[in-house]
Design a protein around this motif. Structure first.
Motif: not given
Length: 294
Positions: A176-187, A90-97
């Motif tokens: 986990a990937l769905a949950a990562l979308q809720a993490v504020p990028r600002e934090m 999930a952490l890998l798939l949350n990156q931009n590539f």
């Protein structure tokens, strides 16, 4: 409308569903409980009342204890590996590539495969005569000759755990990937500016958002792993030398192979009780986690 009328109306609307549930679940469960207190055979006799003898014999059986150990070992290792691999993916798939959307779509394919198909696929990979795993390891010089991975007690359970993880870790990854979308990028950006490393950002910024969804995934996968039957039955049928026999397979053998319906029913209820205890324990953990988060 009064509250009493609304409550009565709600029960009337649910009545057809309740009748179906009682017919489909309630009656078979009640009959299983009745059978568990008898010495009934699958064919030939309805059995006589024997009290708790079936339960006592099962709990005192060395077969039950060894099978419970195998089941717990399978559940703990496979679920732990799936959680780690799922979060990492999930952490890998949350990156931009480039091609991220395609990779995300492909991720779901192993989980979408029917379990019987997955088990058959891995049984062919582990084949001692023409399996792809033996060919790859031999050509790389890691083993001297072909091995029967599913035919040796020392490797059979590990081989099945690998097959189970390959199929089910995408479910954890998607949650986990769905949950990562809720993490504020600002934090995350603020933590990076403050000099926090990857592990610190994961622990203090990302993990609090993953904890709740991962607990749900943990509950689902633990219960499924604890009552596993199909993948092991297709790959090894509980062998060799009962090294991969789980509680569900022991229930099947007791009730249908040995035709002891009474003791098979008692064992099935013991397994159900163990799974219920797990579910309740996880439920308490989820409520505590939710309360802490609030």
């Amino acid at each position: 409308m009064t509250n009493t009328w609304l409550t009565t109306r709600a029960w009337l609307l649910m009545l057809p569903l309740l009748i179906v549930m009682v017919a489909v679940i309630g009656w078979p469960l009640a009959d299983t409980v009745r059978l568990s207190f008898t010495d009934a055979r699958l064919v030939g006799t309805s059995g006589h009342f024997v009290g708790i003898d079936n339960y006592a014999r099962m709990l005192a059986s060395s077969n039950f204890r060894s099978t419970l150990t195998t089941t717990a070992l399978f559940a703990v290792i496979s679920v732990a590996a799936e959680m780690v691999l799922g979060v990492a993916a999930a952490l890998l798939l949350n990156q931009n590539f480039h091609g991220r959307a395609i990779v995300r779509a492909l991720m779901i394919l192993p989980w979408a495969l029917p379990t019987v198909v997955n088990a058959t696929l891995w049984r062919l990979i582990y084949n001692p005569e023409y399996g792809a795993l033996n060919a790859a390891l031999t050509q790389l010089g890691l083993i001297d000759g072909y091995r029967s991975w599913l035919g040796e007690p020392a490797t059979a359970l590990a081989a099945i755990i690998v097959a189970d993880c390959w199929k089910n870790f995408p479910l954890v990854a998607l949650i986990a990937l769905a949950a990562l979308q809720a993490v504020p990028r600002e934090m995350n950006a603020a933590a990076l500016v403050d000099g926090a490393g990857p592990l610190a950002r994961f622990r203090f910024v990302i993990l609090p958002y993953l904890a709740g969804p991962l607990m749900v995934a943990l509950v689902l996968r633990t219960i499924e792993a604890f009552k596993v039957f199909d993948i092991i039955w297709v790959m090894t049928r509980g062998g060799p030398a009962n090294s991969t026999r789980t509680l569900s397979i022991l229930v099947y053998q007791e009730a249908f192979s040995f035709q002891r319906a009474g003791s098979g029913a008692s064992l099935a209820l013991i397994v159900t009780l163990l799974i219920t205890v797990l579910a309740v324990a996880y439920g308490v953990m989820i409520r505590k986690a939710a309360g802490s988060a609030a």
